[in-house]
Structure formats: C-alpha cells, structure tokens
Write an enzyme that holds these catalytic residues in place. Sequence first.
Site, PDB file in Angstrom:
ATOM      1  N   GLY A  47       3.247  20.592 -49.818  1.00 24.95           N
ATOM      2  CA  GLY A  47       3.648  21.832 -49.166  1.00 24.95           C
ATOM      3  C   GLY A  47       2.939  21.909 -47.835  1.00 24.95           C
ATOM      4  O   GLY A  47       2.812  20.909 -47.137  1.00 24.95           O
ATOM      5  N   GLU A  48       2.419  23.065 -47.503  1.00 24.24           N
ATOM      6  CA  GLU A  48       1.693  23.261 -46.253  1.00 24.24           C
ATOM      7  C   GLU A  48       0.248  23.611 -46.601  1.00 24.24           C
ATOM      8  O   GLU A  48      -0.029  24.701 -47.101  1.00 24.24           O
ATOM      9  CB  GLU A  48       2.359  24.363 -45.427  1.00 24.24           C
ATOM     10  CG  GLU A  48       1.636  24.735 -44.164  1.00 24.24           C
ATOM     11  CD  GLU A  48       1.180  23.545 -43.329  1.00 24.24           C
ATOM     12  OE1 GLU A  48      -0.037  23.429 -43.097  1.00 24.24           O
ATOM     13  OE2 GLU A  48       2.029  22.728 -42.930  1.00 24.24           O
ATOM     14  N   CYS A  79      -0.078  15.026 -51.338  1.00 20.69           N
ATOM     15  CA  CYS A  79       0.214  15.399 -49.959  1.00 20.69           C
ATOM     16  C   CYS A  79      -0.689  16.557 -49.511  1.00 20.69           C
ATOM     17  O   CYS A  79      -1.871  16.347 -49.256  1.00 20.69           O
ATOM     18  CB  CYS A  79       1.703  15.691 -49.806  1.00 20.69           C
ATOM     19  SG  CYS A  79       2.262  15.594 -48.081  1.00 20.69           S
ATOM     20  N   ARG A 106      -4.200  14.675 -41.203  1.00 24.00           N
ATOM     21  CA  ARG A 106      -2.987  15.463 -41.479  1.00 24.00           C
ATOM     22  C   ARG A 106      -1.816  14.938 -40.650  1.00 24.00           C
ATOM     23  O   ARG A 106      -1.998  14.469 -39.537  1.00 24.00           O
ATOM     24  CB  ARG A 106      -3.202  16.939 -41.112  1.00 24.00           C
ATOM     25  CG  ARG A 106      -4.215  17.650 -41.934  1.00 24.00           C
ATOM     26  CD  ARG A 106      -4.382  19.093 -41.484  1.00 24.00           C
ATOM     27  NE  ARG A 106      -3.240  19.871 -41.925  1.00 24.00           N
ATOM     28  CZ  ARG A 106      -2.537  20.677 -41.137  1.00 24.00           C
ATOM     29  NH1 ARG A 106      -2.844  20.826 -39.877  1.00 24.00           N
ATOM     30  NH2 ARG A 106      -1.517  21.336 -41.621  1.00 24.00           N
ATOM     31  N   ARG A 134       6.090  14.103 -44.027  1.00 19.46           N
ATOM     32  CA  ARG A 134       5.048  14.654 -43.146  1.00 19.46           C
ATOM     33  C   ARG A 134       3.667  14.399 -43.749  1.00 19.46           C
ATOM     34  O   ARG A 134       2.832  15.282 -43.835  1.00 19.46           O
ATOM     35  CB  ARG A 134       5.267  16.154 -42.918  1.00 19.46           C
ATOM     36  CG  ARG A 134       6.476  16.462 -42.080  1.00 19.46           C
ATOM     37  CD  ARG A 134       6.711  17.958 -41.925  1.00 19.46           C
ATOM     38  NE  ARG A 134       5.505  18.635 -41.450  1.00 19.46           N
ATOM     39  CZ  ARG A 134       5.183  19.882 -41.780  1.00 19.46           C
ATOM     40  NH1 ARG A 134       5.948  20.581 -42.593  1.00 19.46           N
ATOM     41  NH2 ARG A 134       4.095  20.433 -41.300  1.00 19.46           N
ATOM     42  N   HIS A 169       4.638  11.711 -52.568  1.00 20.83           N
ATOM     43  CA  HIS A 169       5.153  12.687 -53.542  1.00 20.83           C
ATOM     44  C   HIS A 169       5.675  11.984 -54.796  1.00 20.83           C
ATOM     45  O   HIS A 169       6.870  11.716 -54.909  1.00 20.83           O
ATOM     46  CB  HIS A 169       6.291  13.504 -52.908  1.00 20.83           C
ATOM     47  CG  HIS A 169       5.836  14.457 -51.872  1.00 20.83           C
ATOM     48  ND1 HIS A 169       5.537  15.767 -52.156  1.00 20.83           N
ATOM     49  CD2 HIS A 169       5.619  14.294 -50.551  1.00 20.83           C
ATOM     50  CE1 HIS A 169       5.162  16.379 -51.043  1.00 20.83           C
ATOM     51  NE2 HIS A 169       5.195  15.505 -50.058  1.00 20.83           N
ATOM     52  N   GLU A 171       6.245  13.178 -57.608  1.00 23.38           N
ATOM     53  CA  GLU A 171       7.144  14.075 -58.346  1.00 23.38           C
ATOM     54  C   GLU A 171       8.596  13.939 -57.893  1.00 23.38           C
ATOM     55  O   GLU A 171       9.505  14.407 -58.573  1.00 23.38           O
ATOM     56  CB  GLU A 171       6.666  15.529 -58.233  1.00 23.38           C
ATOM     57  CG  GLU A 171       6.937  16.213 -56.911  1.00 23.38           C
ATOM     58  CD  GLU A 171       5.965  15.867 -55.781  1.00 23.38           C
ATOM     59  OE1 GLU A 171       6.062  16.510 -54.719  1.00 23.38           O
ATOM     60  OE2 GLU A 171       5.121  14.954 -55.944  1.00 23.38           O
TER      61      GLU A 171
END
Length: 193
Positions: A47-48, A79, A106, A134, A169, A171
């Site tokens: 996510g962020e 992430c 990042r 990202r 990721h 998942e």
Amino acid sequence: MRIAVLTVQGAFIEHEKMLHELGCETIELRQKKDLEQPFDGIVLPGGESTVQGKLIRELDMYDILKEKLDGGMPVLATCAGLILLAKDIANDDRRHFGTLPVRVKRNAYGRQLGSFHHEGEIKGIGTYPMEFIRAPYIEEVSDDVEVLAEVDGNIVAVRYKNQLAAAFHPELTGDARFHQMFLDICHGDRSRG
C-alpha cells in the site's frame, strides 16, 4: 492458526484470501480494540507506507504493534510493510517500527511505470513469480539478516528472526509458498512457547 492482517490501508484482501486457502483464520486490524484479540502472527501489507504509518499512529495502534514486534511476534511484511519494518529508509527521514535491521530505498524502481514481473529464486522455496509494484528494495542488511532473494543485484526478500519481508507482492501471484514460509515461522514460534 489465527493471523492478524493490518487493514487500515493497502492491499490486504489478497493476503486474507491466500491465508484462508492455507487453512488460517484471519482477523482485521482496523482499530486499537482489534489488537485485544489473540493472534499468532501479523501481516503488514503493501500500500502506501507513509499513509499506513500515519494511520497506525492516529488510531493509537502503534505502541501495541511495536511492543508485539519487539517481543518477537512473527510478521510477514510486503512492499509498504517492508518499509514499515525497516530500521533505516534511505530516501525518507521518517521511521516506523524499525525492528528489521536493513536500509530500504522507497519507490526504488520508479513510480507506476516501474512495476514489473520477475521469475526468480527464493532461498528455501525455489523459482517463484515476483510481482513488483512501485516497489522498494533493500540496499543494506546487518550481518544477522538472511537474504532470501535478489533481483538484478538488489535484495528483495529477507528473514530476520521471526520477521519475513519482501519488496514484492506474494499475495498477487496465486503461489502460496511464501505465505507458507511465514506460517512455518508462526508454527515454530508457537511450539517454543
């Protein structure tokens, strides 16, 4: 086995689905009172990271989560979750939990255009489909951190004690082996205590 998934922001539903497929019960950590439930491990999803870190503090969840992580609670971080765990963030002054002795960069591959797929080796698993969105990567690890995977010379997966972290990721792959590795850590922790 019961796994808590941080659900304040980010890609958590796919983690829950994969854990369910592996026979786990999941609980969602949306607010402080959710942390009162018993659980055997934590997932910090993508996510962020800046938003997640801010919300964890605003919702008064930070201290309890930090205490659990410092106490050795098994954690799977992907992430943004990797950034939350990192002791040092190369291109950001903020720090979050700081329990994983690594330096992370990042958005290391650029923004959305830097997203890519890679088939690569993960120590203890074999060839694995890695989805990067990202993504960060790990620039430096302490001596006691086990490097599990690298892509183009950059570290993208590590294990440190009961912490399993990836820049990609797992998942989103349909391949449950990385999550199974995390559950094996949880099982080992339960058998010790």
